[in-house]
Design an enzyme around this catalytic site. Structure first.
Site, PDB file in Angstrom:
ATOM      1  N   SER A  40       4.367  -0.983   4.217  1.00  0.00           N
ATOM      2  CA  SER A  40       4.510  -2.266   4.919  1.00  0.00           C
ATOM      3  C   SER A  40       4.793  -3.399   3.940  1.00  0.00           C
ATOM      4  O   SER A  40       4.094  -3.548   2.925  1.00  0.00           O
ATOM      5  CB  SER A  40       3.234  -2.597   5.691  1.00  0.00           C
ATOM      6  OG  SER A  40       3.012  -1.662   6.702  1.00  0.00           O
ATOM      7  N   GLN A  82       0.851  -1.199   0.000  1.00  0.00           N
ATOM      8  CA  GLN A  82       0.000   0.000   0.000  1.00  0.00           C
ATOM      9  C   GLN A  82       0.883   1.245   0.000  1.00  0.00           C
ATOM     10  O   GLN A  82       1.452   1.600   1.030  1.00  0.00           O
ATOM     11  CB  GLN A  82      -0.879  -0.028   1.254  1.00  0.00           C
ATOM     12  CG  GLN A  82      -1.754   1.183   1.438  1.00  0.00           C
ATOM     13  CD  GLN A  82      -2.413   1.174   2.820  1.00  0.00           C
ATOM     14  OE1 GLN A  82      -2.583   0.119   3.430  1.00  0.00           O
ATOM     15  NE2 GLN A  82      -2.763   2.334   3.314  1.00  0.00           N
ATOM     16  N   SER A 131       1.531   6.750   2.143  1.00  0.00           N
ATOM     17  CA  SER A 131       2.261   7.777   2.918  1.00  0.00           C
ATOM     18  C   SER A 131       3.541   8.210   2.225  1.00  0.00           C
ATOM     19  O   SER A 131       4.207   7.408   1.547  1.00  0.00           O
ATOM     20  CB  SER A 131       2.637   7.233   4.303  1.00  0.00           C
ATOM     21  OG  SER A 131       1.494   6.781   4.972  1.00  0.00           O
ATOM     22  N   GLU A 145      -9.959  -1.702   6.693  1.00  0.00           N
ATOM     23  CA  GLU A 145      -9.125  -1.907   7.880  1.00  0.00           C
ATOM     24  C   GLU A 145      -9.981  -2.034   9.122  1.00  0.00           C
ATOM     25  O   GLU A 145      -9.706  -2.837  10.002  1.00  0.00           O
ATOM     26  CB  GLU A 145      -8.163  -0.733   8.035  1.00  0.00           C
ATOM     27  CG  GLU A 145      -7.274  -0.888   9.247  1.00  0.00           C
ATOM     28  CD  GLU A 145      -6.633   0.408   9.658  1.00  0.00           C
ATOM     29  OE1 GLU A 145      -5.415   0.441   9.723  1.00  0.00           O
ATOM     30  OE2 GLU A 145      -7.360   1.380   9.915  1.00  0.00           O
TER      31      GLU A 145
HETATM   32  C1  LIG Z   1       2.977  -0.057  11.665  1.00  0.00           C
HETATM   33  C2  LIG Z   1       2.712   0.927  10.563  1.00  0.00           C
HETATM   34  C3  LIG Z   1       2.416   0.467   9.293  1.00  0.00           C
HETATM   35  C4  LIG Z   1       2.192   1.385   8.257  1.00  0.00           C
HETATM   36  N1  LIG Z   1       1.974   0.902   7.005  1.00  0.00           N
HETATM   37  C5  LIG Z   1       1.772   1.759   5.986  1.00  0.00           C
HETATM   38  C6  LIG Z   1       1.596   1.279   4.655  1.00  0.00           C
HETATM   39  O1  LIG Z   1       1.623   0.063   4.387  1.00  0.00           O
HETATM   40  N2  LIG Z   1       1.412   2.189   3.676  1.00  0.00           N
HETATM   41  C7  LIG Z   1       1.376   3.528   3.910  1.00  0.00           C
HETATM   42  O2  LIG Z   1       1.159   4.290   2.972  1.00  0.00           O
HETATM   43  N3  LIG Z   1       1.590   4.032   5.169  1.00  0.00           N
HETATM   44  C8  LIG Z   1       1.790   3.171   6.196  1.00  0.00           C
HETATM   45  N4  LIG Z   1       2.013   3.669   7.477  1.00  0.00           N
HETATM   46  C9  LIG Z   1       2.130   5.104   7.678  1.00  0.00           C
HETATM   47  C10 LIG Z   1       0.973   5.725   8.453  1.00  0.00           C
HETATM   48  O3  LIG Z   1      -0.185   5.798   7.653  1.00  0.00           O
HETATM   49  C11 LIG Z   1       1.443   7.131   8.909  1.00  0.00           C
HETATM   50  O4  LIG Z   1       2.511   6.929   9.818  1.00  0.00           O
HETATM   51  C12 LIG Z   1       0.355   7.912   9.593  1.00  0.00           C
HETATM   52  O5  LIG Z   1      -0.647   8.267   8.681  1.00  0.00           O
HETATM   53  C13 LIG Z   1       0.910   9.190  10.250  1.00  0.00           C
HETATM   54  O6  LIG Z   1       1.646   9.930   9.339  1.00  0.00           O
HETATM   55  P1  LIG Z   1       3.157  10.402   9.678  1.00  0.00           P
HETATM   56  O7  LIG Z   1       3.919   9.231  10.160  1.00  0.00           O
HETATM   57  O8  LIG Z   1       3.661  11.126   8.489  1.00  0.00           O
HETATM   58  O9  LIG Z   1       3.023  11.390  10.914  1.00  0.00           O
HETATM   59  P2  LIG Z   1       2.653  12.940  10.847  1.00  0.00           P
HETATM   60  O10 LIG Z   1       1.436  13.117  10.028  1.00  0.00           O
HETATM   61  O11 LIG Z   1       3.876  13.707  10.487  1.00  0.00           O
HETATM   62  O12 LIG Z   1       2.291  13.217  12.365  1.00  0.00           O
HETATM   63  C14 LIG Z   1       3.305  13.374  13.378  1.00  0.00           C
HETATM   64  C15 LIG Z   1       2.591  13.709  14.691  1.00  0.00           C
HETATM   65  O13 LIG Z   1       1.872  14.941  14.540  1.00  0.00           O
HETATM   66  C16 LIG Z   1       0.505  14.754  14.851  1.00  0.00           C
HETATM   67  N5  LIG Z   1      -0.314  15.545  13.945  1.00  0.00           N
HETATM   68  C17 LIG Z   1      -0.181  15.695  12.606  1.00  0.00           C
HETATM   69  N6  LIG Z   1      -1.133  16.504  12.113  1.00  0.00           N
HETATM   70  C18 LIG Z   1      -1.903  16.879  13.170  1.00  0.00           C
HETATM   71  C19 LIG Z   1      -3.065  17.705  13.320  1.00  0.00           C
HETATM   72  N7  LIG Z   1      -3.628  18.296  12.264  1.00  0.00           N
HETATM   73  N8  LIG Z   1      -3.597  17.840  14.566  1.00  0.00           N
HETATM   74  C20 LIG Z   1      -3.046  17.220  15.640  1.00  0.00           C
HETATM   75  N9  LIG Z   1      -1.941  16.428  15.567  1.00  0.00           N
HETATM   76  C21 LIG Z   1      -1.379  16.256  14.352  1.00  0.00           C
HETATM   77  C22 LIG Z   1       0.240  13.274  14.610  1.00  0.00           C
HETATM   78  O14 LIG Z   1      -0.874  12.818  15.380  1.00  0.00           O
HETATM   79  C23 LIG Z   1       1.550  12.645  15.076  1.00  0.00           C
HETATM   80  O15 LIG Z   1       1.557  12.508  16.478  1.00  0.00           O
HETATM   81  C24 LIG Z   1       2.247   2.779   8.521  1.00  0.00           C
HETATM   82  C25 LIG Z   1       2.549   3.233   9.813  1.00  0.00           C
HETATM   83  C26 LIG Z   1       2.794   2.338  10.820  1.00  0.00           C
HETATM   84  C27 LIG Z   1       3.141   2.849  12.200  1.00  0.00           C
END
Ligand SMILES: Cc1cc2nc3c(=O)[nH]c(=O)nc-3n(C[C@H](O)[C@H](O)[C@H](O)COP(=O)(O)OP(=O)(O)OC[C@H]3O[C@@H](n4cnc5c(N)ncnc54)[C@H](O)[C@@H]3O)c2cc1C
Length: 378
Positions: free
Chosen positions: A163, A128, A131, A244
């Site tokens: 993932s 997928q 991100s 999901e």
């Molecule tokens: C185990 C795991 C598997 C995953 N697998 C996949 C996958 O297969 N494919 C894929 O595409 N992605 C995958 N992801 C990614 C996942 O979708 C993202 O990590 C998630 O959407 C958060 O985005 P980010 O990591 O960029 O954090 P960010 O969006 O940068 O956020 C960082 C912090 O800021 C906070 N934050 C951000 N915006 C706001 C707001 N507007 N208000 C309040 N707080 C805010 C967040 O809550 C977080 O605490 C996976 C993640 C994990 C942990």
């Protein structure tokens, strides 16, 4: 769960599933115990998927258009639950075909439909690609571009946290084909062996390199590989989200309940901590049960499913906190395989408040879209 599903009741299906597991479960359990790392777990999962599909029990709840036997999603939830209760699935691996297979089966053109069965039957693996380094919570800001050429697109950009991409033959990839926010996003079905794709696994703190970075350099994707409509990628993403929170959460909560029951039986964990975990798990199970039925009846509400996500993350973290921090075992430093597993599960449970949408974002969605509260000042 009790319900009538066409000609097949959930109860009859559960009885068949249990009979199937009683017949094959011990050999599956033995195969799984040989899986000592992620490669082994992937091989086991492929074997499990092939067996379930070949024996027919894994086809219930999937549409006939992709080789399934039809019936509601409740049938898939029951199978997932019974396997998870017996610890016969690796949670993070088994969830993927549910998350990606169902939306693609629902939205794919006739030309893409034949790809779904090889995935569900364990012959292929998909990943997928949503991100990006600058687009996680703010997915609508994704920057990976697909520029039109005569008979398709040229894709350039980067994905992250993808993932199990190192095992994938295909990718469900969100790209920007237009300029405007989520309306300019399209979902493409991409062959992972296309020239120009680089897959780089990322070492994770829980010891398994479950994610990858993906780089796309002038990758050509044929025009017939669009999932749904051009500019309709956002609805593909929303359907992935719905998938999901359906049978996946039911499966995961069943697995958590199994880990909880084992903790109670061990006598190692404090009663007060277990009491709190039990409450969290029961809230999750009750809520998730409602969601399964809403989904089966075509009443799934994406906004209120944020409640399921928060309850799931809370239950998962509280369980593994209890096992690690309120246990008489010293799993933090112990050498027994049980301690190693406890460490891995504890560390992975930190991800529960992140994947599939962070808890902060879910709480904002609940406040605005479920409770109708005003937006906060920026
Ligand atoms: C185990 C795991 C598997 C995953 N697998 C996949 C996958 O297969 N494919 C894929 O595409 N992605 C995958 N992801 C990614 C996942 O979708 C993202 O990590 C998630 O959407 C958060 O985005 P980010 O990591 O960029 O954090 P960010 O969006 O940068 O956020 C960082 C912090 O800021 C906070 N934050 C951000 N915006 C706001 C707001 N507007 N208000 C309040 N707080 C805010 C967040 O809550 C977080 O605490 C996976 C993640 C994990 C942990």
């Amino acid at each position: 769960m009790s319900s009538l599903v066409g000609e097949r009741t959930v109860e009859a299906h559960r009885a068949d599933v249990v009979a199937w597991i009683e017949r094959d479960g011990s050999s599956l359990s033995a195969s799984r115990s040989l899986a000592s790392d992620l490669n082994g777990e992937m091989a086991y999962d492929r074997h499990l998927a092939r067996t379930l599909w070949a024996d027919g029990i894994g086809r219930w709840g999937w549409p006939e258009s992709i080789g399934g036997f039809g019936g509601s999603v409740l049938l898939r939830a029951v199978l997932a639950e019974e396997l998870a209760r017996r610890d016969l699935v690796h949670q993070n691996i088994r969830l993927m075909p549910e998350v990606l297979g169902a939306p693609v089966a629902a939205m794919a053109s006739d030309g893409l439909l034949p790809f779904v069965e090889p995935y569900l039957s364990g012959q292929e693996w998909w990943c997928q690609g949503f991100s990006e380094p600058g687009a996680g919570s703010d997915l609508a800001g994704l920057a990976t571009r697909a520029d039109p050429i005569a008979d398709g697109y040229v894709v350039n950009g980067q994905k992250v946290w993808t993932s199990l991409a190192q095992f994938a033959q295909r990718c469900v990839l969100l790209v920007r084909t237009g300029t405007e926010g989520h309306r300019g996003i399209t979902a493409l079905f991409v062959d992972m062996d296309s020239p120009g794709i680089t897959v780089r696994p990322i070492d994770c703190m829980h010891g398994e390199d479950e994610f990858c970075e993906l780089f796309f350099d002038d990758v050509v994707v044929p025009g017939d590989r669009v999932i749904g409509e051009v500019g309709g990628g956002w609805s593909v993403a929303m359907n992935v989200l719905a998938a999901e929170r359906a049978s996946i959460f039911w499966m995961r909560s069943a697995w958590l309940l199994g880990r909880f029951t084992a903790a109670v039986a061990s006598g190692d964990v404090s009663d007060a901590a277990l009491g709190e975990v039990y409450l969290n798990l029961m809230m999750l199970r009750s809520r998730s049960r409602e969601t399964q039925h809403a989904m089966a009846a075509g009443r799934f509400d994406a906004a209120s499913s944020s409640i399921d996500k928060v309850l799931m993350a809370t239950a998962e973290r509280s369980l593994f906190d209890a096992l690690m921090l309120h246990s008489s075992r010293s799993s933090l430093i112990g050498n027994h395989h049980q301690d190693a597993r406890a460490r891995t599960e504890f560390l992975y449970s930190r991800a529960a408040t992140i994947y599939g949408g962070t808890s902060e974002i879910q709480r904002t969605l609940i406040a605005q879209r479920v409770l109708g509260l005003p937006r906060g000042e920026r």
